[in-house]
Design a protein around this motif. Structure first.
Motif, PDB file in Angstrom:
ATOM      1  N   MET A 162       0.844  -1.199   0.000  1.00 51.29           N
ATOM      2  CA  MET A 162       0.000   0.000   0.000  1.00 51.29           C
ATOM      3  C   MET A 162       0.879   1.248   0.000  1.00 51.29           C
ATOM      4  O   MET A 162       2.102   1.179   0.140  1.00 51.29           O
ATOM      5  N   GLN A 163       0.246   2.410  -0.177  1.00 48.42           N
ATOM      6  CA  GLN A 163       0.947   3.680  -0.066  1.00 48.42           C
ATOM      7  C   GLN A 163       1.407   3.884   1.375  1.00 48.42           C
ATOM      8  O   GLN A 163       0.805   3.368   2.322  1.00 48.42           O
ATOM      9  N   TYR A 164       2.475   4.666   1.550  1.00 47.54           N
ATOM     10  CA  TYR A 164       3.001   4.862   2.900  1.00 47.54           C
ATOM     11  C   TYR A 164       1.969   5.532   3.803  1.00 47.54           C
ATOM     12  O   TYR A 164       1.830   5.158   4.976  1.00 47.54           O
ATOM     13  N   HIS A 165       1.232   6.510   3.281  1.00 44.93           N
ATOM     14  CA  HIS A 165       0.263   7.202   4.126  1.00 44.93           C
ATOM     15  C   HIS A 165      -0.896   6.276   4.519  1.00 44.93           C
ATOM     16  O   HIS A 165      -1.507   6.446   5.569  1.00 44.93           O
ATOM     17  N   GLU A 166      -1.192   5.271   3.676  1.00 47.44           N
ATOM     18  CA  GLU A 166      -2.209   4.287   4.031  1.00 47.44           C
ATOM     19  C   GLU A 166      -1.718   3.402   5.173  1.00 47.44           C
ATOM     20  O   GLU A 166      -2.468   3.083   6.105  1.00 47.44           O
ATOM     21  N   TYR A 167      -0.455   3.009   5.098  1.00 42.91           N
ATOM     22  CA  TYR A 167       0.123   2.216   6.174  1.00 42.91           C
ATOM     23  C   TYR A 167       0.191   3.026   7.467  1.00 42.91           C
ATOM     24  O   TYR A 167      -0.106   2.517   8.555  1.00 42.91           O
ATOM     25  N   PHE A 168       0.541   4.300   7.357  1.00 42.88           N
ATOM     26  CA  PHE A 168       0.639   5.181   8.522  1.00 42.88           C
ATOM     27  C   PHE A 168      -0.703   5.274   9.256  1.00 42.88           C
ATOM     28  O   PHE A 168      -0.745   5.368  10.485  1.00 42.88           O
ATOM     29  N   SER A 169      -1.795   5.220   8.503  1.00 38.76           N
ATOM     30  CA  SER A 169      -3.136   5.349   9.089  1.00 38.76           C
ATOM     31  C   SER A 169      -3.719   4.015   9.550  1.00 38.76           C
ATOM     32  O   SER A 169      -4.802   3.991  10.141  1.00 38.76           O
ATOM     33  N   SER A 170      -3.015   2.915   9.276  1.00 41.00           N
ATOM     34  CA  SER A 170      -3.557   1.593   9.607  1.00 41.00           C
ATOM     35  C   SER A 170      -3.218   1.197  11.045  1.00 41.00           C
ATOM     36  O   SER A 170      -2.363   1.797  11.699  1.00 41.00           O
ATOM     37  N   ASP A 171      -3.891   0.147  11.507  1.00 42.04           N
ATOM     38  CA  ASP A 171      -3.648  -0.370  12.855  1.00 42.04           C
ATOM     39  C   ASP A 171      -2.307  -1.093  12.955  1.00 42.04           C
ATOM     40  O   ASP A 171      -1.797  -1.315  14.054  1.00 42.04           O
ATOM     41  N   ASP A 172      -1.736  -1.465  11.809  1.00 41.35           N
ATOM     42  CA  ASP A 172      -0.472  -2.201  11.809  1.00 41.35           C
ATOM     43  C   ASP A 172       0.751  -1.292  11.919  1.00 41.35           C
ATOM     44  O   ASP A 172       1.873  -1.780  12.061  1.00 41.35           O
ATOM     45  N   TYR A 173       0.537   0.020  11.823  1.00 39.83           N
ATOM     46  CA  TYR A 173       1.670   0.954  11.785  1.00 39.83           C
ATOM     47  C   TYR A 173       2.514   0.861  13.053  1.00 39.83           C
ATOM     48  O   TYR A 173       2.000   0.870  14.172  1.00 39.83           O
ATOM     49  N   VAL A 174       3.819   0.774  12.861  1.00 37.51           N
ATOM     50  CA  VAL A 174       4.796   0.789  13.952  1.00 37.51           C
ATOM     51  C   VAL A 174       5.805   1.885  13.640  1.00 37.51           C
ATOM     52  O   VAL A 174       6.356   1.932  12.531  1.00 37.51           O
ATOM     53  N   GLN A 175       6.052   2.745  14.584  1.00 37.66           N
ATOM     54  CA  GLN A 175       6.957   3.881  14.364  1.00 37.66           C
ATOM     55  C   GLN A 175       8.375   3.384  14.093  1.00 37.66           C
ATOM     56  O   GLN A 175       8.911   2.582  14.853  1.00 37.66           O
ATOM     57  N   PRO A 176       8.998   3.855  13.016  1.00 35.92           N
ATOM     58  CA  PRO A 176      10.324   3.358  12.647  1.00 35.92           C
ATOM     59  C   PRO A 176      11.457   4.216  13.218  1.00 35.92           C
ATOM     60  O   PRO A 176      11.262   5.372  13.576  1.00 35.92           O
ATOM     61  N   ASP A 177      12.634   3.625  13.258  1.00 36.20           N
ATOM     62  CA  ASP A 177      13.852   4.398  13.520  1.00 36.20           C
ATOM     63  C   ASP A 177      14.351   5.018  12.219  1.00 36.20           C
ATOM     64  O   ASP A 177      14.897   6.117  12.212  1.00 36.20           O
ATOM     65  N   VAL A 178      14.126   4.261  11.121  1.00 34.42           N
ATOM     66  CA  VAL A 178      14.649   4.665   9.814  1.00 34.42           C
ATOM     67  C   VAL A 178      13.607   4.377   8.742  1.00 34.42           C
ATOM     68  O   VAL A 178      12.929   3.348   8.792  1.00 34.42           O
ATOM     69  N   VAL A 179      13.474   5.290   7.781  1.00 29.24           N
ATOM     70  CA  VAL A 179      12.686   5.056   6.568  1.00 29.24           C
ATOM     71  C   VAL A 179      13.652   5.129   5.390  1.00 29.24           C
ATOM     72  O   VAL A 179      14.304   6.159   5.187  1.00 29.24           O
ATOM     73  N   ALA A 180      13.775   4.053   4.633  1.00 26.20           N
ATOM     74  CA  ALA A 180      14.660   4.020   3.463  1.00 26.20           C
ATOM     75  C   ALA A 180      13.812   3.943   2.200  1.00 26.20           C
ATOM     76  O   ALA A 180      13.091   2.967   1.993  1.00 26.20           O
ATOM     77  N   VAL A 181      13.885   4.989   1.383  1.00 25.84           N
ATOM     78  CA  VAL A 181      13.118   5.040   0.137  1.00 25.84           C
ATOM     79  C   VAL A 181      14.086   4.806  -1.017  1.00 25.84           C
ATOM     80  O   VAL A 181      14.911   5.664  -1.329  1.00 25.84           O
ATOM     81  N   PHE A 182      13.995   3.636  -1.627  1.00 21.63           N
ATOM     82  CA  PHE A 182      14.901   3.297  -2.717  1.00 21.63           C
ATOM     83  C   PHE A 182      14.314   3.721  -4.059  1.00 21.63           C
ATOM     84  O   PHE A 182      13.143   3.523  -4.326  1.00 21.63           O
ATOM     85  N   ASN A 183      15.178   4.328  -4.880  1.00 25.50           N
ATOM     86  CA  ASN A 183      14.829   4.721  -6.248  1.00 25.50           C
ATOM     87  C   ASN A 183      13.715   5.752  -6.291  1.00 25.50           C
ATOM     88  O   ASN A 183      12.653   5.528  -6.866  1.00 25.50           O
ATOM     89  N   ILE A 184      13.966   6.905  -5.688  1.00 25.95           N
ATOM     90  CA  ILE A 184      13.045   8.034  -5.792  1.00 25.95           C
ATOM     91  C   ILE A 184      12.975   8.466  -7.253  1.00 25.95           C
ATOM     92  O   ILE A 184      13.987   8.626  -7.915  1.00 25.95           O
ATOM     93  N   MET A 185      11.767   8.642  -7.780  1.00 23.35           N
ATOM     94  CA  MET A 185      11.596   9.151  -9.137  1.00 23.35           C
ATOM     95  C   MET A 185      10.752  10.407  -9.048  1.00 23.35           C
ATOM     96  O   MET A 185       9.538  10.356  -8.844  1.00 23.35           O
ATOM     97  N   ASP A 186      11.392  11.557  -9.163  1.00 23.26           N
ATOM     98  CA  ASP A 186      10.692  12.825  -9.005  1.00 23.26           C
ATOM     99  C   ASP A 186       9.616  13.009 -10.067  1.00 23.26           C
ATOM    100  O   ASP A 186       9.781  12.639 -11.216  1.00 23.26           O
ATOM    101  N   GLU A 187       8.479  13.563  -9.654  1.00 28.78           N
ATOM    102  CA  GLU A 187       7.333  13.744 -10.560  1.00 28.78           C
ATOM    103  C   GLU A 187       7.701  14.596 -11.763  1.00 28.78           C
ATOM    104  O   GLU A 187       7.345  14.293 -12.894  1.00 28.78           O
TER     105      GLU A 187
END
Length: 488
Positions: free
Chosen positions: A359-384
């Motif tokens: 799912m999208q990150y914001h969908e995961y953030f709003s879900s009951d499964d969300y756990v606060q991370p120490d690190v977020v690694a975004v691989f292969n950013i493709m700017d709009e």
């Protein structure tokens, strides 16, 4: 919403992990990179002493023998019927003749053909799904389209790399099997290819053949002991070791291992000089680490993540959460999964937990499964902006009707809103460290500005080349790894 999966390496291997491995091995056959000078089925490369035979029906693909041709016919027949030979000329030759020496027009024609064949393969998959040909697997993920990573490159580099010659009977392949020439003179003159592209292309072609032949990446026992957190595996060093001298596939294996090691090594490289969490500990002193990995292709190979544990002696608990809206779970990284913990990790009770969130990150953030991370690694950013410019430069991709144009604009606006929300959610906690990688330096700089617009951030690591980006088996036009640049 798709089913969320979670497991750890201390428990019994769940059935769905074995299924992921099985289907990943199957999909590896469809993920092949296309090389004009390699067999379309087994990816065996042509040489001066070993020549391939072109398909007589379309002259677009070649095979090393009749067996490979028969094996591939059920998938190739779609392409063969769409683009048949007419008056002895393939569709590429006909397009080149109609372009009337206008090379730009010819390139656009090739892009249109490329797009057309990809759409046809997608249509085939949709028709198969509607007719009830469903996967015998319990996981509700979208199956990758046939040929999406190989067949869609069929029409690239199908002319002499020095001139506009496209007639197949006039061409011969370079040793890398990625480009062709119509004469030895043109081959010698093409110094750019020899000094910049040939070796990487050749390495990609060899890796492509290895993965197609073996499906599973078999790592020689003890090889990972020679890996380093600073530079991965150095082939020059490993190749001098006596016990590996007899392995002719060693260089390919080293490249493929480095491609996988790029995930944990990149994360470690970004964190090694930073303080983590509320207590501000260094990565070498922490006992528990939670990482959110945002990438369309999750890498679940436990051998790579266990390697990271071995380099951090105090780390006992590693929690990995893979997040991606259009997640492709069946891929070459996941073709060797049920690997037991080593004796050292068992003795020290080290545990790696894997969570998969399609799912999208914001969908995961709003879900009951969300756990606060120490690190977020975004691989292969493709700017709009970068993506939009690249689409504008390719003439064969413009929608034909107003409804399609409106749909594209709507999707683009939704994408921007989702990105903004996700970027804000990634930086919700002021102690969370966000790692970004991309193949484009400007793309990363634009992404930093977007993060700053969603929530004020502090730049810890400026945009720079990633020294542990590893080898890439994906054949790019610019031959750069998707994690070439990094910032934090």
């Amino acid at each position: 919403m798709s089913k969320v999966l979670s497991f750890n390496n201390a428990a019994t291997v769940p059935i769905f992990i074995k299924e992921i491995e099985l289907f990943s091995q199957r999909e590896t056959l469809f993920e092949k990179e296309f090389f004009p000078g390699a067999c379309f089925t087994c990816a065996k490369m042509s040489t001066d002493k070993f020549l391939l035979h072109r398909c007589a029906g379309c002259q677009l693909v070649s095979y090393c023998n009749k067996k490979c041709q028969k094996t591939n016919w059920s998938h190739h027949k779609i392409l063969c019927k769409i683009f048949p030979v007419e008056n002895g000329k393939s569709v590429i030759v006909r397009k080149a003749e109609s372009a009337s020496k206008d090379y730009t027009k010819f390139v656009y024609s090739m892009q249109e053909l490329q797009f057309c064949v990809l759409q046809q393969y997608r249509l085939k998959f949709m028709q198969a799904s509607r007719s009830g040909l469903k996967d015998d697997i319990s996981i509700n993920w979208r199956k990758p389209e046939y040929g999406e990573n190989g067949v869609d490159k069929l029409f690239l580099r199908r002319n002499c790399n020095s001139c506009d010659e496209v007639r197949p009977q006039k061409l011969f392949h370079c040793r890398c099997c990625a480009v062709s020439y119509c004469s030895t003179e043109h081959l010698i003159q093409d110094t750019t290819h020899w000094f910049q592209e040939c070796d990487p292309f050749y390495a990609c072609a060899m890796a492509n053949w290895y993965l197609t032949t073996h499906q599973q990446l078999k790592i020689p026992k003890g090889l990972l002991k020679y890996a380093s957190l600073d530079n991965g595996l150095k082939f020059e060093k490993v190749s001098k070791l006596f016990k590996y001298l007899v392995d002719k596939s060693l260089e390919m294996v080293v490249n493929l291992v480095n491609e996988r090691l790029a995930f944990p090594l990149t994360i470690h490289h970004a964190l090694k000089k930073l303080k983590l969490g509320d207590e501000g500990k260094t990565i070498s002193k922490i006992t528990s680490l939670s990482i959110h990995i945002v990438h369309g292709t999750p890498m679940l190979d436990p051998r790579m993540w266990e390697f990271l544990l071995h380099q951090l002696p105090n780390l006992i608990e590693l929690n990995l959460t893979f997040i991606g809206h259009d997640m492709k779970l069946y891929n070459k990284f996941n073709s060797c999964l049920p690997v037991e913990r080593c004796s050292d990790c068992k003795g020290k009770h080290r545990v790696i937990t894997y969570n998969i969130q399609p799912m999208q990150y914001h969908e995961y953030f709003s879900s009951d499964d969300y756990v606060q991370p120490d690190v977020v690694a975004v691989f292969n950013i493709m700017d709009e902006l970068y993506s939009t410019c690249r689409q504008k430069s390719s003439g064969g991709y413009k929608p034909a009707c107003l409804s399609c144009i409106n749909y594209m604009h709507t999707e683009r606006n939704i994408g921007k809103a989702n990105d903004f929300t996700s970027q804000r959610d990634m930086t919700y906690n002021k102690h969370t460290i966000v790692i970004l990688t991309s193949c484009e330096e400007e793309s990363l700089k634009a992404c930093i500005q977007k993060f700053n617009a969603s929530r004020p951030i502090k730049l810890l690591l400026p945009v720079q080349e990633n020294p542990v980006r590893g080898f890439s088996t994906v054949r790019k036009l610019q031959m750069v790894n998707i994690n070439h640049y990094i910032c934090c």
